[in-house]
Design a protein around this motif. Structure first.
Motif, mmCIF file in Angstrom:
data_model
loop_
_atom_site.group_PDB
_atom_site.id
_atom_site.type_symbol
_atom_site.label_atom_id
_atom_site.label_comp_id
_atom_site.label_asym_id
_atom_site.label_seq_id
_atom_site.Cartn_x
_atom_site.Cartn_y
_atom_site.Cartn_z
ATOM 1 N N VAL A 170 69.228 43.462 69.139
ATOM 2 C CA VAL A 170 68.353 43.829 70.255
ATOM 3 C C VAL A 170 69.002 44.987 71.005
ATOM 4 N N ILE A 171 68.313 46.116 71.060
ATOM 5 C CA ILE A 171 68.792 47.276 71.820
ATOM 6 C C ILE A 171 67.676 47.662 72.785
ATOM 7 N N MET A 172 67.842 47.273 74.021
ATOM 8 C CA MET A 172 66.799 47.495 75.023
ATOM 9 C C MET A 172 66.678 48.965 75.378
ATOM 10 N N ASN A 173 65.509 49.301 75.901
ATOM 11 C CA ASN A 173 65.208 50.698 76.209
ATOM 12 C C ASN A 173 65.683 51.053 77.617
ATOM 13 N N CYS A 174 66.962 50.876 77.845
ATOM 14 C CA CYS A 174 67.534 51.096 79.177
ATOM 15 C C CYS A 174 67.879 52.568 79.377
ATOM 16 N N PRO A 175 67.829 53.049 80.608
ATOM 17 C CA PRO A 175 68.135 54.466 80.858
ATOM 18 C C PRO A 175 69.631 54.708 81.036
ATOM 19 N N ASN A 350 71.950 49.040 81.140
ATOM 20 C CA ASN A 350 72.128 50.482 81.132
ATOM 21 C C ASN A 350 72.379 50.969 79.703
ATOM 22 N N TRP A 351 72.150 52.267 79.472
ATOM 23 C CA TRP A 351 72.226 52.775 78.113
ATOM 24 C C TRP A 351 73.654 52.774 77.578
ATOM 25 N N GLN A 352 74.645 52.848 78.427
ATOM 26 C CA GLN A 352 76.019 52.821 77.943
ATOM 27 C C GLN A 352 76.289 51.525 77.175
#
Length: 365
Positions: A170-175, A350-352
């Motif tokens: 799961v890789i969420m669409n975080c900024p 967060n994307w990091q």
């Protein structure tokens, strides 16, 4: 150095280019192929050291008339992939997957299948259930040929659990965290902001009807979509509603940061909407702005867990109105919910954090 090509059947870049940038920074050689449905002109550009090819062919979204254009796109994509030196194909959504599978069969390449939305449940509403079920079954069948599956939210697993999945994450669409300045001084009016697809299925009429007779509350809408003309007209006739049309991402974040409340409703009659985990939730968290969502969506679980906003049923206009007034009359509650969201963003949304998961997944393929 490993070579990766991303394939996306539109030219909407946000998630694709975040993923591509993460892999490039980790030592991968990355290319992107987009289908530009707004132009008949193909072109090539370079962005942040990544070569991007745009296949120009004007075509509609969400209509049965797309089918002949889709076949042309598949032929173009197949020949592009066969000529590519990339060892891994990062296929974004089902309308890029069949050419990827054919390429893998011929050239023994790897496939990462990134499911932004489950295709059968993204089809136009007038598609018969029998056709929708056939498309669903075919997508699940195709997944068996994929080396790694990515979904954008834990709740999406229910859509593909019957498929033969080799590996998944799961890789969420975080900024990315781009907030460098704190929130400005309080607004003279209570500002509610929505940015995204302009459609009646996003609860926009529900909110407008709830605030139409309220003073010192302003609803700002930004974006493009099938119902934009309707909301242009409403904006011209309703004193506390403003429709901006399309705005760039920097302005979108500025509005998210300066607003008092973000609006995130999704009509639960549409199956994909019930599983929505959209950017706007994580961007609201990043900006320390509370959000109001409808309880029928999976993102309501995140809002509830982190106490970063309010949750109401989709069609309960009275409760929606009361909830908005509750936040308007209680700035301390808005501040606290915004702070809660920011803490959750820094911890995990967060994307990091997601970038590290993506690179680890690629290294294990």
């Amino acid at each position: 150095m490993k070579n990766v090509v991303f394939v996306r059947s539109s030219s909407k870049p946000a998630r694709v280019e975040k993923e591509a940038e993460s892999l490039k920074n980790a030592g991968y050689s990355v290319r992107i192929l987009y289908w530009d449905r707004n132009s008949n002109q193909s072109r090539v550009e370079s962005k942040n050291g990544i070569n991007i090819k745009y296949f120009g062919l004007k075509a509609p979204y969400g209509k049965l008339s797309l089918i002949p254009y889709l076949l042309i796109w598949w032929i173009y994509e197949l020949f592009f992939l066969l000529r590519s030196e990339s060892e891994t194909i990062h296929s974004c959504c089902f309308d890029t997957l069949i050419p990827a599978i054919l390429t893998k069969t011929i050239q023994k390449k790897k496939i990462v299948y990134d499911i932004f939305d489950f295709y059968a449940e993204s089809l136009p509403e007038n598609i018969p259930p029998s056709i929708r079920n056939i498309v669903s079954s075919f997508e699940k069948f195709c997944i068996r040929f994929v080396d790694f599956v990515i979904i954008v939210d834990n709740s999406r697993y229910i859509q593909i659990k019957e498929a033969k999945i080799q590996k998944m994450d799961v890789i969420m669409n975080c900024p990315n965290d781009i907030i460098v300045n704190p929130k400005s001084s309080p607004n003279t009016e209570f500002i509610i902001f929505y940015g995204g697809m302009i459609s009646k299925t996003r609860g926009l009429m529900e909110l407008i009807n709830s605030i139409r007779d309220l003073d010192n509350i302003k609803f700002i809408i930004a974006g493009m979509g099938e119902d934009e003309n309707l909301f242009k007209e409403i904006s011209s006739k309703t004193k506390n509603v403003t429709y901006l049309g399309w705005i760039n991402y920097e302005k979108y974040i500025d509005f998210t940061l300066s607003a008092d409340l973000i609006f995130g409703f999704y009509d639960p009659k549409i199956p994909n909407n019930r599983l929505a985990s959209p950017n706007k939730l994580f961007e609201a968290m990043m900006c320390s702005t509370p959000i109001i969502v409808n309880e029928e969506t999976s993102m309501a679980e995140i809002v509830k867990q982190d106490n970063c906003g309010l949750i109401v049923p989709y069609s309960n206009h009275n409760l929606l109105k009361k909830s908005i007034l509750k936040l308007k009359d209680n700035p301390e509650l808005c501040l606290k919910m915004g702070e809660n969201g920011r803490k959750a963003f820094e911890r995990e949304y967060n994307w990091q954090v997601m970038s590290r998961k993506l690179i680890e997944s690629y290294n294990n393929i």
